[in-house]
Motif scaffolding. Structure first.
Motif, PDB file in Angstrom:
ATOM      1  N   GLY A 108       0.780  -1.227   0.000  1.00  0.00           N
ATOM      2  CA  GLY A 108       0.000   0.000   0.000  1.00  0.00           C
ATOM      3  C   GLY A 108       0.811   1.275   0.000  1.00  0.00           C
ATOM      4  N   ALA A 109       2.127   1.202  -0.118  1.00  0.00           N
ATOM      5  CA  ALA A 109       2.933   2.406   0.056  1.00  0.00           C
ATOM      6  C   ALA A 109       4.145   2.407  -0.855  1.00  0.00           C
ATOM      7  CB  ALA A 109       3.380   2.535   1.510  1.00  0.00           C
ATOM      8  N   LEU A 110       4.583   3.631  -1.181  1.00  0.00           N
ATOM      9  CA  LEU A 110       5.889   3.864  -1.789  1.00  0.00           C
ATOM     10  C   LEU A 110       6.836   4.209  -0.651  1.00  0.00           C
ATOM     11  CD1 LEU A 110       4.816   6.083  -4.839  1.00  0.00           C
ATOM     12  CD2 LEU A 110       5.601   3.708  -4.929  1.00  0.00           C
ATOM     13  N   ALA A 111       7.781   3.346  -0.409  1.00  0.00           N
ATOM     14  CA  ALA A 111       8.674   3.528   0.733  1.00  0.00           C
ATOM     15  C   ALA A 111       9.749   4.565   0.401  1.00  0.00           C
ATOM     16  CB  ALA A 111       9.327   2.200   1.101  1.00  0.00           C
ATOM     17  N   PRO A 112      10.316   5.217   1.396  1.00  0.00           N
ATOM     18  CA  PRO A 112      11.411   6.171   1.155  1.00  0.00           C
ATOM     19  C   PRO A 112      12.613   5.476   0.528  1.00  0.00           C
ATOM     20  CG  PRO A 112      10.507   6.423   3.371  1.00  0.00           C
ATOM     21  CD  PRO A 112       9.924   5.165   2.812  1.00  0.00           C
ATOM     22  N   PRO A 113      13.461   6.228  -0.190  1.00  0.00           N
ATOM     23  CA  PRO A 113      14.661   5.640  -0.796  1.00  0.00           C
ATOM     24  C   PRO A 113      15.516   4.929   0.245  1.00  0.00           C
ATOM     25  CG  PRO A 113      14.343   7.892  -1.552  1.00  0.00           C
ATOM     26  CD  PRO A 113      13.343   7.667  -0.465  1.00  0.00           C
ATOM     27  N   GLY A 114      16.042   3.775  -0.142  1.00  0.00           N
ATOM     28  CA  GLY A 114      16.926   3.030   0.745  1.00  0.00           C
ATOM     29  C   GLY A 114      16.232   2.143   1.746  1.00  0.00           C
ATOM     30  N   THR A 115      14.897   2.155   1.777  1.00  0.00           N
ATOM     31  CA  THR A 115      14.161   1.319   2.730  1.00  0.00           C
ATOM     32  C   THR A 115      14.327  -0.160   2.387  1.00  0.00           C
ATOM     33  OG1 THR A 115      12.502   3.053   3.031  1.00  0.00           O
ATOM     34  CG2 THR A 115      11.880   0.822   3.705  1.00  0.00           C
ATOM     35  N   GLU A 116      14.612  -0.964   3.391  1.00  0.00           N
ATOM     36  CA  GLU A 116      14.658  -2.415   3.211  1.00  0.00           C
ATOM     37  C   GLU A 116      13.242  -2.963   3.350  1.00  0.00           C
ATOM     38  OE1 GLU A 116      17.112  -4.445   2.461  1.00  0.00           O
ATOM     39  OE2 GLU A 116      18.644  -2.870   2.323  1.00  0.00           O
ATOM     40  N   VAL A 117      12.725  -3.524   2.275  1.00  0.00           N
ATOM     41  CA  VAL A 117      11.352  -4.036   2.262  1.00  0.00           C
ATOM     42  C   VAL A 117      11.398  -5.553   2.318  1.00  0.00           C
ATOM     43  CG1 VAL A 117       9.208  -4.191   0.955  1.00  0.00           C
ATOM     44  CG2 VAL A 117      10.503  -2.046   0.982  1.00  0.00           C
ATOM     45  N   ASP A 124       0.792   4.389  -2.177  1.00  0.00           N
ATOM     46  CA  ASP A 124       0.841   5.826  -1.902  1.00  0.00           C
ATOM     47  C   ASP A 124       2.164   6.220  -1.269  1.00  0.00           C
ATOM     48  OD1 ASP A 124      -1.600   6.466  -2.924  1.00  0.00           O
ATOM     49  OD2 ASP A 124      -2.644   6.547  -1.005  1.00  0.00           O
ATOM     50  N   GLY A 125       2.735   7.333  -1.760  1.00  0.00           N
ATOM     51  CA  GLY A 125       3.909   7.895  -1.121  1.00  0.00           C
ATOM     52  C   GLY A 125       3.526   8.699   0.104  1.00  0.00           C
ATOM     53  N   ALA A 126       4.529   9.050   0.892  1.00  0.00           N
ATOM     54  CA  ALA A 126       4.290   9.891   2.059  1.00  0.00           C
ATOM     55  C   ALA A 126       3.882  11.297   1.603  1.00  0.00           C
ATOM     56  CB  ALA A 126       5.545   9.959   2.923  1.00  0.00           C
ATOM     57  N   VAL A 127       3.160  12.011   2.458  1.00  0.00           N
ATOM     58  CA  VAL A 127       2.808  13.394   2.164  1.00  0.00           C
ATOM     59  C   VAL A 127       4.100  14.204   2.031  1.00  0.00           C
ATOM     60  CG1 VAL A 127       1.664  15.464   3.034  1.00  0.00           C
ATOM     61  CG2 VAL A 127       0.583  13.224   3.326  1.00  0.00           C
ATOM     62  N   LEU A 128       4.213  14.932   0.926  1.00  0.00           N
ATOM     63  CA  LEU A 128       5.437  15.684   0.657  1.00  0.00           C
ATOM     64  C   LEU A 128       5.570  16.877   1.605  1.00  0.00           C
ATOM     65  CD1 LEU A 128       5.269  15.687  -3.259  1.00  0.00           C
ATOM     66  CD2 LEU A 128       6.848  14.368  -1.839  1.00  0.00           C
ATOM     67  N   THR A 129       6.749  17.073   2.110  1.00  0.00           N
ATOM     68  CA  THR A 129       7.019  18.230   2.974  1.00  0.00           C
ATOM     69  C   THR A 129       7.724  19.337   2.212  1.00  0.00           C
ATOM     70  OG1 THR A 129       9.099  17.229   3.693  1.00  0.00           O
ATOM     71  CG2 THR A 129       7.142  16.797   5.041  1.00  0.00           C
ATOM     72  N   GLU A 130       8.203  19.033   1.004  1.00  0.00           N
ATOM     73  CA  GLU A 130       8.805  20.052   0.158  1.00  0.00           C
ATOM     74  C   GLU A 130       8.501  19.733  -1.295  1.00  0.00           C
ATOM     75  OE1 GLU A 130      13.364  18.331  -0.139  1.00  0.00           O
ATOM     76  OE2 GLU A 130      12.851  19.737   1.469  1.00  0.00           O
ATOM     77  N   ARG A 131       8.657  20.719  -2.142  1.00  0.00           N
ATOM     78  CA  ARG A 131       8.338  20.595  -3.561  1.00  0.00           C
ATOM     79  C   ARG A 131       9.212  19.523  -4.218  1.00  0.00           C
ATOM     80  NH1 ARG A 131       6.192  24.070  -7.559  1.00  0.00           N
ATOM     81  NH2 ARG A 131       7.196  23.925  -9.600  1.00  0.00           N
ATOM     82  N   LEU A 132       8.600  18.736  -5.107  1.00  0.00           N
ATOM     83  CA  LEU A 132       9.299  17.709  -5.869  1.00  0.00           C
ATOM     84  C   LEU A 132       9.023  17.938  -7.344  1.00  0.00           C
ATOM     85  CD1 LEU A 132      10.796  14.897  -6.108  1.00  0.00           C
ATOM     86  CD2 LEU A 132       8.500  13.867  -5.991  1.00  0.00           C
ATOM     87  N   GLU A 133      10.071  17.931  -8.184  1.00  0.00           N
ATOM     88  CA  GLU A 133       9.907  18.043  -9.628  1.00  0.00           C
ATOM     89  C   GLU A 133      10.535  16.831 -10.301  1.00  0.00           C
ATOM     90  OE1 GLU A 133       9.866  22.924 -10.145  1.00  0.00           O
ATOM     91  OE2 GLU A 133      11.491  21.750 -11.067  1.00  0.00           O
ATOM     92  N   ILE A 134       9.785  16.225 -11.215  1.00  0.00           N
ATOM     93  CA  ILE A 134      10.339  15.136 -12.014  1.00  0.00           C
ATOM     94  C   ILE A 134      10.390  15.579 -13.468  1.00  0.00           C
ATOM     95  CG2 ILE A 134       9.581  13.347 -10.418  1.00  0.00           C
ATOM     96  CD1 ILE A 134       7.343  12.647 -12.375  1.00  0.00           C
ATOM     97  N   HIS A 135      11.402  15.098 -14.185  1.00  0.00           N
ATOM     98  CA  HIS A 135      11.573  15.475 -15.593  1.00  0.00           C
ATOM     99  C   HIS A 135      12.196  14.289 -16.322  1.00  0.00           C
ATOM    100  CE1 HIS A 135      13.114  18.643 -18.706  1.00  0.00           C
ATOM    101  NE2 HIS A 135      12.054  17.979 -19.113  1.00  0.00           N
ATOM    102  N   GLY A 136      11.402  13.676 -17.183  1.00  0.00           N
ATOM    103  CA  GLY A 136      11.855  12.485 -17.893  1.00  0.00           C
ATOM    104  C   GLY A 136      10.860  11.355 -17.709  1.00  0.00           C
ATOM    105  N   ALA A 137      11.324  10.144 -17.930  1.00  0.00           N
ATOM    106  CA  ALA A 137      10.442   8.977 -17.911  1.00  0.00           C
ATOM    107  C   ALA A 137      10.589   8.197 -16.612  1.00  0.00           C
ATOM    108  CB  ALA A 137      10.761   8.065 -19.095  1.00  0.00           C
ATOM    109  N   PRO A 138       9.571   8.199 -15.737  1.00  0.00           N
ATOM    110  CA  PRO A 138       9.596   7.279 -14.595  1.00  0.00           C
ATOM    111  C   PRO A 138       9.604   5.832 -15.088  1.00  0.00           C
ATOM    112  CG  PRO A 138       7.895   8.962 -14.326  1.00  0.00           C
ATOM    113  CD  PRO A 138       8.373   9.044 -15.745  1.00  0.00           C
ATOM    114  N   ARG A 139      10.005   4.938 -14.209  1.00  0.00           N
ATOM    115  CA  ARG A 139      10.122   3.518 -14.580  1.00  0.00           C
ATOM    116  C   ARG A 139       9.734   2.654 -13.386  1.00  0.00           C
ATOM    117  NH1 ARG A 139      15.160   3.391 -14.664  1.00  0.00           N
ATOM    118  NH2 ARG A 139      15.593   2.002 -12.910  1.00  0.00           N
TER     119      ARG A 139
END
Length: 675
Positions: free
Chosen positions: A353-362, A406-421
């Protein structure tokens, strides 16, 4: 758009010029050029498309071709062989004959006394495709191109297939060309031979959808005209343009990365339209930009057009979900090269149910989904034309039949540019299955706006040339590329990743429902192309001017049209349908006294969760009338399927003065090949 009536050069227009081909066929051209071009020859710019120069594209052409001509160019709009007022028969897209014809037209132009021998090609969609394809053939004199809303890969990134999945737009587009190919030339230009030319088209153009359905994998048919096979063949400068709501924006990224020639990329918020007519807005002064491009590469003016970033894109701000936007808020950003040094990959592992933060061991865990056929009814079109409203709507209903992370609620602005995968570790319980992957922007009030998406026919895990049946229960790994995008997510919002096993009617469903198991832990993660917050400090793209063009030709509404996009569901029979009506009514072209009628209706239906009930049906009416000359054609196409076959039925009826003069039916059974 600002209308320009005073240009640097007075313009002469030749409404109908016939260009002879080596086999005796004559192609119809409309030419705008400076009045003094015989005394002071100029470069020529060709747009080579099948959409009828005298009526269907006449208004659009009148806005930009005279504008470019008034800035010192001979602008030439030619109907393809078998279309508009050109002789011959058109039997498919981008045929070898078409490309040879283009080379002959360019040679003919270069030899005119009003041309200095240098030529360019430009076009949107079909004209953008063949500009790239002809450039790869290196005809003498061709010095630069502008390609808008086109692709370098006819299988991976065109209206027919996406990720090996059959697109609903394949039927829609085939039906459009079925209707257009049935239209006659104008007797006022071609004289008494119009009826013979029309009959040749009715009898000879054929049913293109039959061909496209018989090439379900990436074979030689699709490799022809796919310039990605050898981008080094293109040896002239390229300006590549698209829009985020268009179906062809991915090609701009690939061309910027793969070409070795001087090149610029431009992606705005637009649908399948030229940027000076761009919707959603803001539209831009694209014609001024085009003049600078041609001045640099056809006249050798050192005007600084290449001094800015290689790629300029519209960084879109967050918006609520809507099927149409008048404008998309955002800003222009620039990248000095592609791939860009401003962008780095951030991997978000998937957990329950979640997008974990980078580096999280799942930990290892299995999640399953088997989506209903209703997932996809709010997907919009693969390629938006912004008429009728055709963008994706609120994704929450789609998410009900999907696996959601679902990712965590963002606390700062995020910009993506290009193709997610999405890197996916999976297994399925059927030999044929697909996955649709959606990335959405979820606002604090819960509304979900689709940002981008990707599709993959999972039998294509090892490539599109030779798919293989899936072994039920076996674990596989694939990477699903989502469409490239430039999108900002504000604080307080969250990212949402959604996975479904159907996405109808945007893509034709698999032969039967499939249960997809997603194996979490290790490989499975969402990779985001994150743009650095300080990137704008290094590249500041110059602003575009406001859009402008020459006055459009006059037209008047004889009979108003209508546009509808209806989703329906009968809870007694469980039949659901998406109905798309694009009725342009009847329009009179005042300068030639011609009334043109265009009406289309599409319906994509299904019953409950019965995958054998899926049906796509289209109907087109085209009409042309002037005085006592009246011609109408009606075309109808129906596609259904069983687990083993596609069933294709089509009708063409043509009428002159109310009397039916031609009728033909097609009825084909085409084996499904892991689709």
């Amino acid at each position: 758009m600002r209308t320009v009536t005073s240009l640097p050069h007075p313009v002469r227009e030749d409404e109908h010029v016939e260009i002879p081909m080596s086999d005796g066929t004559r192609l119809a051209a409309r030419i705008w050029r400076p009045e003094d071009s015989r005394e002071r020859p100029v470069p020529a710019v060709l747009e080579f498309i099948p959409y009828r120069k005298r009526d269907l594209t006449a208004q659009r052409d009148s806005i930009h071709h005279p504008y470019l001509a008034g800035h010192g160019y001979a602008c030439v709009r030619v109907d393809l062989r078998g279309s508009g007022d050109s002789e011959g028969v058109l039997t498919d897209e981008y045929l070898e004959q078409e490309l040879r014809d283009a080379e002959e037209v360019l040679a003919w132009l270069a030899a005119r006394p009003w041309c200095d021998g240098r030529t360019g090609m430009m076009g949107i969609s079909w004209g953008g495709f063949n500009a790239l394809q002809v450039a790869a053939r290196r005809p003498p004199g061709l010095s630069a191109i502008i390609t808008v809303c086109s692709t370098d890969d006819r299988y991976a990134d065109d209206v027919h297939y996406m990720g090996g999945c059959l697109l609903g737009d394949n039927l829609s587009w085939a039906s459009t060309m079925f209707a257009y190919n049935s239209c006659p030339p104008d007797p006022e230009l071609v004289g008494d031979r119009w009826r013979r030319m029309w009959r040749e088209r009715l009898e000879g153009s054929g049913l293109w959808l039959d061909t496209w359905l018989r090439h379900q994998h990436r074979d030689a048919y699709w490799r022809h005209g796919s310039v990605c096979e050898d981008l080094s063949a293109i040896q002239v400068p390229v300006l590549a343009v698209s829009g985020w709501a268009d179906g062809y924006s991915n090609a701009v990224f690939r061309l910027m990365e793969g070409l070795e020639v001087p090149r610029l990329g431009l992606i705005g918020p637009w649908s399948h339209k030229y940027p000076h007519l761009g919707e959603p807005g803001p539209a831009i002064g694209f014609l001024q930009h085009a003049v600078r491009w041609w001045d640099r590469w056809l006249k050798d003016e050192d005007n600084g057009i290449m001094d800015g970033p290689m790629l300029r894109t519209w960084m879109q701000e967050s918006v609520p979900p809507s099927t149409a936007y008048e404008d998309r808020p955002g800003r222009w950003v620039g990248e000095p090269a592609w791939p860009s040094p401003h962008i780095g990959e951030v991997r978000l592992p998937l957990e329950r149910g979640a997008l974990a933060p980078p580096g999280t061991e799942v930990g290892e865990r299995d999640l399953t989904v088997q989506s209903p056929l209703s997932v996809g009814q709010f997907a919009g079109k693969w390629c938006s034309y912004n008429a009728p409203p055709d963008l994706p709507y609120d994704q929450r209903e789609e998410d009900g039949g999907s696996l959601v992370f679902d990712g965590a609620v963002l606390t700062e602005r995020l910009e993506i540019h290009g193709a997610p995968r999405l890197d996916l570790d999976f297994s399925v319980n059927r030999p044929v299955a697909m996955v649709a992957v959606r990335l959405s922007d979820v606002a604090p009030d819960g509304k979900a706006t689709r940002v981008t998406y990707g599709l993959l026919n999972l039998t294509h895990a090892q490539g599109h040339e030779r798919p293989r049946p899936l072994e039920p229960g076996r674990r596989y790994r694939v990477s699903v590329a989502l469409n490239g995008v430039a999108q900002a997510f504000p604080p307080g919002h969250r990212l949402r990743l959604s996975l479904s096993t159907s996405y109808w009617p945007l893509a034709w469903p698999p032969p039967e429902p499939a249960l997809l198991t997603v194996h979490l832990g290790g490989h499975t993660a969402l990779a985001l192309p994150v743009r650095r917050a300080d990137a704008d400090d290094e590249v500041d793209p110059a602003p575009f001017e406001a859009p402008e063009g020459t006055p459009p030709i006059r037209s008047s509404v004889v009979e108003p049209g209508e546009q509808r996009w209806n989703v329906s569901r009968d809870l007694v029979t469980y039949r659901s349908a998406l109905e798309v009506v694009k009725d342009l009514g009847t329009v009179r072209f005042d300068d030639i006294g011609l009334d043109v009628t265009r009406r289309s209706r599409e319906e994509y239906s299904w019953t409950g969760d019965d995958f054998t009930s899926v049906r796509g049906e289209t109907e087109w009416t085209m009409g042309f009338e002037r005085g006592d000359w009246s011609v109408t054609t009606v075309t109808r196409t129906v596609v259904t399927s069983t687990p083993d076959d596609f069933h294709l039925y089509a009708q063409l009826d043509a009428y002159e003065g109310g009397e039916r003069v031609f009728s033909r039916e097609w009825d084909s059974v085409i084996p499904r090949e892991l689709v």
